[in-house]
Design an enzyme around this catalytic site. Structure first.
Site, PDB file in Angstrom:
ATOM      1  N   GLU B  52      10.719   4.775 -41.765  1.00 60.49           N
ATOM      2  CA  GLU B  52      11.282   4.957 -40.427  1.00 60.49           C
ATOM      3  C   GLU B  52      10.356   4.485 -39.313  1.00 60.49           C
ATOM      4  O   GLU B  52      10.770   4.343 -38.174  1.00 60.49           O
ATOM      5  CB  GLU B  52      11.691   6.410 -40.209  1.00 60.49           C
ATOM      6  CG  GLU B  52      10.517   7.373 -40.163  1.00 60.49           C
ATOM      7  CD  GLU B  52      10.942   8.825 -40.260  1.00 60.49           C
ATOM      8  OE1 GLU B  52      12.091   9.093 -40.643  1.00 60.49           O
ATOM      9  OE2 GLU B  52      10.114   9.684 -39.946  1.00 60.49           O
ATOM     10  N   SER B  53       9.105   4.234 -39.651  1.00 65.26           N
ATOM     11  CA  SER B  53       8.185   3.659 -38.667  1.00 65.26           C
ATOM     12  C   SER B  53       8.543   2.213 -38.347  1.00 65.26           C
ATOM     13  O   SER B  53       7.908   1.601 -37.495  1.00 65.26           O
ATOM     14  CB  SER B  53       6.758   3.728 -39.215  1.00 65.26           C
ATOM     15  OG  SER B  53       6.701   3.120 -40.491  1.00 65.26           O
TER      16      SER B  53
END
Lengths: 272, 258
Positions: B52-53
């Site tokens: 998700e980064s």
């Protein structure tokens, strides 16, 4: 054009008691030094905004700077809980902490709306969860074209956003690369912005995958080498994962926390 | 006779086996990241790991502690912003598998990672919250849950719905307009649960070697449905264990220095 300032002057000028303050940086480029300066200057009653209020907000909350938190994930990544955050929510220590809670997708879109000059953002999100029960800031909207029901969240417009980046030039143009998170949106959504950088250089050499924030879109830049530690700045440092693990023990107890803040934040000499 | 592997190792191996080569997998940190990296190092070399980064197609050679360790960005096919990873990649359904953990899970695979006990405003335990999970659970083609099975976690009712599984039962996902398929399988340290095709209720379909049905029932806070054709899974192979232990060892290496 962004002013080049010292960290203490930048925080003194731009971060005020009662402000809505966003410190962003998604694991990478977290502006820890600026957070510590906010603690040293004794800011109070802040509404802290951040997608992942990890160790830096644990410190600000435990130090009594915050009244309210707007967030989407409050943990110590890969380690566990944030004990100061939990103590504030569960026991109101050092004071009560009001929460407004979202998902990452919702928070990211709220910054996008703020950066875009829109009143709200639309997404497919939150549906069926208990999150909308606890805030008025998650609502539904009907698509005017298809009739579909979608989720709306209001724009985030922080009074001030603080981020860390690798470099800036003397005109205050800011360059970052690696995991860029939501920093560009958070800066553009804010009324004022402070960017700490690893170094100020004469000329910004292009780097693959770079994000450039033009100096005229930034309020102030402060050179703070290592200002992301224990987070990191790609190309300059690596994430100090050992510190994140150690934070669990430091923060578990109020006294060890206070001692740590005393020794590592309050008594630190800062260049003016 | 005790096996020469732990229940956690069995769980991680069983979860890794669920991931098919060539698919794109949205990976949370902790057990999901370990299992996904094990899959990529064994049977699924072309598994696309999405963090998700904003790291798409990360190929770490050591286990990251966070979803944003530098090794993920260094080895990714593309590093995109956080709004982009959620809006362009997750929301339209481009990610085949979402891989989630849980603090509480109910019989319909609804997940709580927000608060346990008390009221929302005055909880007994405040957990980290939603992160990316609500939209991962909503929008991925399917969801794999990896979670240790015990009475605290497998509850009749979750205290807070952070991420929707099958809601209150059949038809709920469609009614809510959730476009992903929902939980396809739950992997625990005792066995494997899958939703019943009609009732959507999580049903014990496979035991890990040496585990009994009674043990699983005793670790479940509701009257657990058990498949008529209950099977026993294969223990970890020597190769799976070697690779897993080598990966785990990278977590313990001293990290530091630029």
């Amino acid at each position: 054009m962004a002013k080049l300032v010292s960290l203490s002057d930048g925080v003194a000028d731009l971060v005020r008691d009662g402000d809505v303050v966003a410190l962003e940086g998604f694991t990478h480029l977290i502006p820890f030094a600026a957070g510590h300066e906010i603690i040293r200057q004794g800011r109070r009653e802040l509404t802290l905004v951040r997608m992942t209020p990890d160790v830096i907000y644990d410190q600000l909350i435990g130090a009594g700077c915050a009244r309210r938190l707007i967030f989407s994930w409050g943990g110590n990544p890969g380690v566990g809980s944030l004990h100061r955050f939990r103590d504030a929510v569960q026991n109101s220590w050092p004071g009560p902490l009001e929460l407004e809670e979202h998902s990452h997708a919702g928070m990211a879109n709220r910054y996008v709306a703020g950066a875009s000059g829109l009143p709200f953002a639309v997404l497919r999100g939150y549906t069926g969860t208990d999150l909308p029960r606890h805030t008025d800031n998650i609502r539904t909207i009907t698509c005017p074209f298809t009739g579909e029901t979608l989720t709306a969240v209001p724009a985030l417009r922080p009074d001030v956003t603080v981020v860390h980046a690798q470099r800036a030039d003397r005109a205050g143009n800011v360059q970052m690369w690696g995991i860029a998170g939501v920093q560009k949106e958070a800066v553009l959504a804010a009324r004022r912005s402070l960017v700490t950088v690893e170094e100020v250089v004469d000329e910004l050499e292009p780097v693959p995958g770079q994000v450039v924030l033009p100096g005229w879109a930034v309020t102030a830049v402060a050179e703070v080498p290592g200002g992301a530690h224990p987070s990191y700045a790609q190309g300059y440092s690596v994430r100090d994962n050992d510190f994140y693990v150690e934070w669990d023990a430091i923060s578990r107890d109020r006294d060890t926390f206070r001692d740590w803040i005393e020794g590592h934040v309050l008594k630190v000499e800062v260049q003016a | 006779m005790s096996p020469d592997y732990t229940a956690d190792e069995m769980m991680t191996v069983a979860a890794a086996r669920q991931l098919r080569d060539g698919t794109a997998c949205f990976v949370g940190i902790g057990l999901p990241s370990t299992a996904a990296n094990l899959a990529r190092a064994t049977h699924a070399p072309n598994l696309v790991l999405v963090y998700e980064s904003g790291c798409l197609g990360a190929k770490p050679d050591r286990l990251p502690l966070s979803i944003g360790d530098g090794v993920l960005a260094d080895t990714a096919d593309a590093v995109v912003s956080v709004p982009e990873v959620f809006n362009y990649w997750l929301q339209p359904g481009r990610i085949h598998v979402g891989f989630l953990g849980a603090a509480q899970l109910d019989r319909y695979g609804n997940i709580n990672t927000t608060v346990v006990g008390g009221e929302y405003d005055d909880p007994r335990v405040r957990l980290p919250g939603a992160g990316g999970a609500p939209e991962i659970a909503a929008s991925c083609g399917e969801v794999v849950v990896i979670v240790r099975q015990n009475l605290r976690t497998f509850t009749e009712r979750v205290d807070f719905v952070t991420s929707v599984g099958y809601g209150a039962g059949p038809g709920d996902r469609e009614r809510l307009g959730l476009r992903g398929g929902g939980p396809r399988v739950v992997i625990t340290d005792l066995g494997v649960l899958e939703p019943d095709p009609v009732s959507c209720e999580l049903t014990l379909t496979r035991l890990h070697p040496g585990v009994t049905t009674d043990q699983v029932r005793a670790a479940t806070g509701w009257d657990l449905a058990v498949a008529e054709r209950l099977t026993t899974g294969d223990p970890p192979t020597a190769h799976e264990l070697t690779v897993l232990r080598a990966l785990e060892a990278t977590k313990r290496e001293k990290r530091g220095g630029a």
